[in-house]
Design a protein around this motif. Structure first.
Motif, short mmCIF file in Angstrom:
data_model
loop_
_atom_site.label_atom_id
_atom_site.label_comp_id
_atom_site.label_asym_id
_atom_site.label_seq_id
_atom_site.Cartn_x
_atom_site.Cartn_y
_atom_site.Cartn_z
N LYS A 1 10.59 -2.20 -16.14
CA LYS A 1 9.88 -2.21 -17.43
C LYS A 1 8.66 -3.12 -17.38
O LYS A 1 7.65 -2.87 -18.00
N GLU A 2 8.79 -4.21 -16.63
CA GLU A 2 7.72 -5.20 -16.50
C GLU A 2 7.32 -5.33 -15.03
O GLU A 2 8.07 -4.90 -14.14
N TYR A 3 6.19 -5.94 -14.79
CA TYR A 3 5.77 -6.21 -13.42
C TYR A 3 6.66 -7.29 -12.81
O TYR A 3 7.05 -8.23 -13.50
N VAL A 4 6.98 -7.13 -11.53
CA VAL A 4 7.85 -8.05 -10.80
C VAL A 4 7.11 -8.49 -9.53
O VAL A 4 6.38 -7.70 -8.93
N ASN A 5 7.32 -9.72 -9.12
CA ASN A 5 6.70 -10.25 -7.91
C ASN A 5 7.04 -9.35 -6.72
O ASN A 5 8.21 -9.06 -6.46
N ALA A 6 6.04 -8.93 -5.97
CA ALA A 6 6.23 -8.01 -4.85
C ALA A 6 7.09 -8.61 -3.74
O ALA A 6 7.84 -7.90 -3.08
N GLY A 7 7.00 -9.91 -3.53
CA GLY A 7 7.82 -10.56 -2.51
C GLY A 7 9.30 -10.42 -2.81
O GLY A 7 10.11 -10.16 -1.92
N ILE A 8 9.65 -10.59 -4.08
CA ILE A 8 11.05 -10.46 -4.49
C ILE A 8 11.54 -9.03 -4.31
O ILE A 8 12.58 -8.78 -3.72
N VAL A 9 10.76 -8.07 -4.82
CA VAL A 9 11.24 -6.68 -4.77
C VAL A 9 11.21 -6.12 -3.35
O VAL A 9 12.04 -5.27 -3.01
N HIS A 10 10.29 -6.59 -2.52
CA HIS A 10 10.25 -6.12 -1.13
C HIS A 10 11.56 -6.45 -0.43
O HIS A 10 12.17 -5.60 0.21
N HIS A 11 12.01 -7.68 -0.56
CA HIS A 11 13.26 -8.08 0.09
C HIS A 11 14.47 -7.40 -0.55
O HIS A 11 15.39 -6.98 0.15
#
Length: 157
Positions: free
Chosen positions: A117-127
């Protein structure tokens, strides 16, 4: 811009200064996957590219999920196994109560999407997407975003 393009641009928001392209060469591998050339086009995504992609025309459009702030609104697992049982993948995901959406890719494989729903830090979602792919037995598959952050202007891979 038509409403369908507008909706897809909202759902698949990402990097605006570049995008992926895939152009098949007419050959099909023994396993059923289309062969072709893939590259990063370092130009903004124009509405006509969205329209052509949604109409099933080639070349294919690949939105880079990371925006300029190194944030994402979606992630994906690209399953290039042939032949593939999309229903089996969807059942495995449902059995784990994961909120993914499974679609058939243009190459005949599967794209497994997770939206936020919201933007999330790419580093977090990548892992996290790598961990989730592994938990589903798909750790060998390509995931998007491919990296934790954009490396530098003009180098999105």
């Amino acid at each position: 811009m038509n409403q369908r393009v507008s909706q897809f641009k909202e759902i698949f928001s990402g990097l605006e200064r570049a995008h992926g392209v895939f152009q098949p060469n007419g050959k099909v591998k023994e396993n059923g996957k289309r062969e072709g050339d893939a590259w990063i086009n370092k130009k903004p995504v124009e509405d006509i590219l969205w329209e052509n992609h949604l109409a099933g025309e080639w070349p294919s459009l690949g939105i880079i999920p990371i925006n300029e702030k190194n944030e994402c609104r979606w992630v994906a697992i690209d399953v290039d196994e042939y032949p593939i049982d999309h229903v089996s993948i969807a059942q495995k995901i449902a059995g784990k109560n994961l909120p993914f959406i499974v679609t058939k890719s243009k190459s005949g494989g599967a794209h497994i999407f997770l939206f936020f729903k919201e933007y999330v830090n790419a580093g977090i979602v990548h892992h996290k997407i790598r961990d989730l792919a592994s938990s589903m037995g798909l750790g060998h598959c390509e995931v998007f975003p491919k990296q934790e952050k954009l490396l530098r202007e003009g180098n999105e891979s």
